[in-house]
Write a protein that holds these residues in place. Structure first.
Motif, PDB file in Angstrom:
ATOM      1  N   PHE A   1      10.980   4.270   1.394  1.00  0.00           N
ATOM      2  CA  PHE A   1      10.062   4.548   2.511  1.00  0.00           C
ATOM      3  C   PHE A   1      10.192   3.477   3.579  1.00  0.00           C
ATOM      4  O   PHE A   1      10.744   2.402   3.333  1.00  0.00           O
ATOM      5  CB  PHE A   1       8.609   4.647   2.010  1.00  0.00           C
ATOM      6  CG  PHE A   1       8.134   3.442   1.235  1.00  0.00           C
ATOM      7  CD1 PHE A   1       7.694   2.304   1.881  1.00  0.00           C
ATOM      8  CD2 PHE A   1       8.126   3.468  -0.156  1.00  0.00           C
ATOM      9  CE1 PHE A   1       7.251   1.199   1.159  1.00  0.00           C
ATOM     10  CE2 PHE A   1       7.696   2.364  -0.885  1.00  0.00           C
ATOM     11  CZ  PHE A   1       7.260   1.231  -0.223  1.00  0.00           C
ATOM     12  N   GLY A   2       9.689   3.792   4.776  1.00  0.00           N
ATOM     13  CA  GLY A   2       9.778   2.868   5.911  1.00  0.00           C
ATOM     14  C   GLY A   2       8.676   1.816   5.897  1.00  0.00           C
ATOM     15  O   GLY A   2       7.856   1.764   4.980  1.00  0.00           O
ATOM     16  N   TYR A   3       8.648   1.015   6.923  1.00  0.00           N
ATOM     17  CA  TYR A   3       7.659  -0.067   7.000  1.00  0.00           C
ATOM     18  C   TYR A   3       6.294   0.432   7.441  1.00  0.00           C
ATOM     19  O   TYR A   3       6.178   1.464   8.071  1.00  0.00           O
ATOM     20  CB  TYR A   3       8.097  -1.126   8.014  1.00  0.00           C
ATOM     21  CG  TYR A   3       9.349  -1.840   7.648  1.00  0.00           C
ATOM     22  CD1 TYR A   3       9.427  -2.578   6.469  1.00  0.00           C
ATOM     23  CD2 TYR A   3      10.459  -1.792   8.486  1.00  0.00           C
ATOM     24  CE1 TYR A   3      10.590  -3.245   6.137  1.00  0.00           C
ATOM     25  CE2 TYR A   3      11.630  -2.464   8.151  1.00  0.00           C
ATOM     26  CZ  TYR A   3      11.685  -3.177   6.984  1.00  0.00           C
ATOM     27  OH  TYR A   3      12.828  -3.831   6.645  1.00  0.00           O
TER      28      TYR A   3
ATOM     29  N   LEU B   1       0.818  -1.202   0.000  1.00  0.00           N
ATOM     30  CA  LEU B   1       0.000   0.000   0.000  1.00  0.00           C
ATOM     31  C   LEU B   1       0.855   1.255   0.000  1.00  0.00           C
ATOM     32  O   LEU B   1       0.569   2.227  -0.700  1.00  0.00           O
ATOM     33  CB  LEU B   1      -0.856  -0.038   1.267  1.00  0.00           C
ATOM     34  CG  LEU B   1      -1.811   1.111   1.461  1.00  0.00           C
ATOM     35  CD1 LEU B   1      -2.871   1.034   0.390  1.00  0.00           C
ATOM     36  CD2 LEU B   1      -2.445   1.013   2.841  1.00  0.00           C
ATOM     37  N   ARG B   2       1.916   1.232   0.768  1.00  0.00           N
ATOM     38  CA  ARG B   2       2.743   2.429   0.906  1.00  0.00           C
ATOM     39  C   ARG B   2       3.273   2.883  -0.451  1.00  0.00           C
ATOM     40  O   ARG B   2       3.203   4.051  -0.800  1.00  0.00           O
ATOM     41  CB  ARG B   2       3.917   2.177   1.857  1.00  0.00           C
ATOM     42  CG  ARG B   2       3.491   1.899   3.270  1.00  0.00           C
ATOM     43  CD  ARG B   2       4.399   2.574   4.275  1.00  0.00           C
ATOM     44  NE  ARG B   2       4.306   4.014   4.176  1.00  0.00           N
ATOM     45  CZ  ARG B   2       5.201   4.861   4.656  1.00  0.00           C
ATOM     46  NH1 ARG B   2       6.281   4.397   5.251  1.00  0.00           N
ATOM     47  NH2 ARG B   2       5.030   6.150   4.532  1.00  0.00           N
ATOM     48  N   SER B   3       3.822   1.958  -1.188  1.00  0.00           N
ATOM     49  CA  SER B   3       4.370   2.325  -2.492  1.00  0.00           C
ATOM     50  C   SER B   3       3.285   2.921  -3.384  1.00  0.00           C
ATOM     51  O   SER B   3       3.492   3.925  -4.069  1.00  0.00           O
ATOM     52  CB  SER B   3       4.987   1.096  -3.159  1.00  0.00           C
ATOM     53  OG  SER B   3       5.387   1.419  -4.464  1.00  0.00           O
ATOM     54  N   THR B   4       2.115   2.305  -3.324  1.00  0.00           N
ATOM     55  CA  THR B   4       1.006   2.757  -4.170  1.00  0.00           C
ATOM     56  C   THR B   4       0.591   4.180  -3.820  1.00  0.00           C
ATOM     57  O   THR B   4       0.432   5.037  -4.697  1.00  0.00           O
ATOM     58  CB  THR B   4      -0.209   1.827  -3.969  1.00  0.00           C
ATOM     59  OG1 THR B   4       0.220   0.471  -4.141  1.00  0.00           O
ATOM     60  CG2 THR B   4      -1.316   2.144  -4.946  1.00  0.00           C
ATOM     61  N   VAL B   5       0.455   4.402  -2.544  1.00  0.00           N
ATOM     62  CA  VAL B   5      -0.056   5.689  -2.083  1.00  0.00           C
ATOM     63  C   VAL B   5       0.985   6.806  -2.289  1.00  0.00           C
ATOM     64  O   VAL B   5       0.662   7.897  -2.768  1.00  0.00           O
ATOM     65  CB  VAL B   5      -0.457   5.534  -0.594  1.00  0.00           C
ATOM     66  CG1 VAL B   5      -0.611   6.858   0.077  1.00  0.00           C
ATOM     67  CG2 VAL B   5      -1.740   4.717  -0.494  1.00  0.00           C
TER      68      VAL B   5
END
Ligand code: ARG
Length: 564
Positions: free
Chosen positions: A362-364, A132-136
């Motif tokens: 980005f972080g976890y 999700l993080r990468s997507t957002v």
């Protein structure tokens, strides 16, 4: 009129400095008692061989106060400017209103192409909150760069090749069947994948089976490829649902498999250029000089690796899209990988590599129980996450505002907003602690809070039903009105800063500040209860706030419901 620029002009003249340098140095003091714009004199001290407070005092007496400035004061090493509210506020608000949703838009990018590699889930594994993080983040950067006049191009580099498929096929052959996969979709594939990892602990031969299946895929074996395509289709269907909810479309889905037949010429080039050397049967690029371990390009069995594909992806993208910059948005775990890949490309003689290739780490995303792992099955599936979010938000809305139209749609918008905002509220590199409570609160520093503020603006405007286009904006003079106008006016700068730092959180913080300033204004300055001209002026401010909040949320990928 650009107030900062006007002030910079005067300072530049008095201090005999370059105007752009002055602009870059002017600050907005957090405490309004210290002025609306502030010029620190530290940097001048060395060149002028004087104490900064002396310089500030001298500048103060040298400067001719321009008409929009109320007063200029020296506080220690700072030169502080107080603007006239009745000039500043009308100027700012009429600009926002006339530019509408283009307020903040810029042409800095000159149409240059920015390729952004993001989302990139690994097929046959579920799309979990880690992806999700990468997507957002990637999607927000995509929007921000477009907004600033670049041409963003999104690539979803699907993990659609590699040994994990061998594992899933082996697991399917051992414990799966067609009906169950049809029925369970990605969940069943994930079950098989997890089972493989449990079973291989006690039965090492499974690894050989998986390798054999992967090899069959590489050889184009019909049955293996049929399963591969099927599993890929199932995964894609699942992802499509998620992307639709988030309102994300990709310009390209060139995944790992796309590069299968494109690596050979690159490998040749690497051999011929002498950048790569043989080492115990494998082919590597020695990077000792750059304090990195060697980049392995070919295994000793001739197999290609993750890096081989990425060296190829870089060159292919440069040729295909002629980017001014290529971004790769992944967790910081891949920092070394990209440093190696970019260095190899540079060593091949492509000197644009150093400036134009950028890893955006980005972080976890930490679940309450700790880091997630797909293999151990300890993962919060996106589907569950979304379902639970919508449900919880639905309950809150039901309590707060049971009569709104299209409740379900709003619950989705707010749920997605909450998830995105929660992810983008801090610098990328920080870990995100996942907490339902914090994320979904309508009161804290959350997406729902900002969206709620937007809905509040809409509702005030709807209730008023007044045409405020000809409002006399010089009537807006309270501290809250002024503070809000100042914050709104900083949006273009914040957007540019977010792009420059590749940090969507700059926008999130901005929009949070705007929402907080609005609510302060709303509580202290009656709008509908005051009559005539003042009401119109305040409605105008509400309208501007609503516009800017919606634009800023839009950059983050968050929608702005009219009611909630
Ligand atoms: N699919 C990979 C993963 O989940 C990330 C891919 C990043 N992009 C790239 N071009 N290597 O770890």
């Amino acid at each position: 009129m650009d107030f900062k620029h006007e002030i910079a002009k005067i300072v530049a003249q008095a201090a005999n400095m370059d105007i752009d340098e002055v602009v870059a140095n002017i600050e907005t003091p957090p405490d309004p008692n210290l002025g609306d714009f502030s010029f620190p004199c530290f940097k001048l001290a060395k060149a002028m061989k004087k104490a900064p407070q002396v310089i500030a005092a001298e500048l103060k007496s040298d400067i001719a106060t321009p008409s929009f400035v109320q007063s200029v004061e020296q506080t220690g090493p700072y030169l502080n400017f107080f603007v006239k509210r009745d000039i500043y506020i009308p100027e700012v608000l009429s600009k926002i209103s006339s530019q509408g949703e283009d307020f903040g838009r810029a042409t800095i990018g000159n149409g240059g192409c920015i390729v952004i590699d993001y989302s990139h889930p690994n097929m046959a594994k579920p799309f979990h909150v880690g992806h999700l993080r990468s997507t957002v983040i990637g999607h927000a950067l995509y929007n921000i760069f477009n907004f600033l006049g670049y041409r963003s191009f999104s690539i979803n580099y699907l993990g659609d090749w590699g040994t994990q498929f061998g594992k899933v096929i082996a697991a399917y052959e051992n414990w799966g069947n067609e009906a169950e996969v049809h029925e369970g979709g990605i969940r069943e594939l994930n079950r098989l994948y997890v089972k493989f990892h449990e079973e291989v602990e006690v039965n090492k031969e499974l690894d050989d089976e998986a390798r054999a299946w992967h090899k069959k895929m590489e050889q184009g074996d019909e049955y293996a490829m049929k399963l591969w395509q099927w599993f890929k289709d199932i995964s894609m269907e699942e992802y499509a649902k998620i992307y639709e909810l988030f309102g994300i479309e990709f310009d390209s889905y060139q995944g790992e498999s796309y590069y299968n037949d494109k690596m050979q010429p690159v490998v040749e080039e690497l051999k011929q250029s002498g950048v790569m050397k043989e080492d115990q049967g494998a082919w590597i690029v020695d990077l000792e000089e750059y304090k990195m371990p060697p980049c392995i390009v070919l295994r000793s069995d001739g197999g290609t690796l993750y890096a081989t594909r990425d060296i190829t992806s870089v060159l292919h993208r440069k040729e295909e899209y002629n980017f001014v910059q290529a971004l790769y948005v992944t967790s910081h775990e891949q920092t070394l990988h990209f440093a190696q890949v970019f260095k190899v490309v540079e060593l091949m003689g492509y000197d644009w590599a150093a400036d134009q290739l950028l890893h955006v780490p980005f972080g976890y995303m930490n679940l309450p129980e700790g880091k997630m792992s797909t293999r151990k099955g300890k993962v919060l599936l996106m589907e569950d996450l979304l379902e639970q979010t919508f449900e919880k938000i639905g309950e809150i809305i039901e309590q707060k505002n049971p009569n709104i139209e299209s409740k379900e749609k709003v619950a989705k918008q707010v749920g997605i907003g909450a998830i995105i905002f929660n992810d983008l509220y801090n610098s990328r590199i920080k870990d995100v602690e996942f907490s339902w409570e914090r994320m979904l609160s309508f009161e804290g520093e959350t997406g729902p809070y900002v969206q709620y503020t937007h809905a509040r603006c809409s509702s005030v405007l709807a209730k008023a039903q007044t045409d405020f286009a000809d409002a006399d904006l010089s009537l807006l003079t309270t501290d809250e009105e002024f503070a809000l106008a100042k914050i709104l006016n900083s949006f273009p700068e914040k957007a540019a800063e977010a792009a420059q730092k590749y940090e969507p959180y700059i926008i999130s913080r901005f929009v949070m500040q705007a929402a907080q300033a609005f609510n302060k204004f709303y509580h202290e300055n009656p709008i509908l209860k005051v009559d005539g001209d003042l009401q119109k002026a305040r409605l105008y401010l509400v309208h501007c706030t609503k516009t800017v909040i919606a634009t800023a949320l839009g950059l983050l990928g968050i929608s702005s419901p009219q009611e909630m």
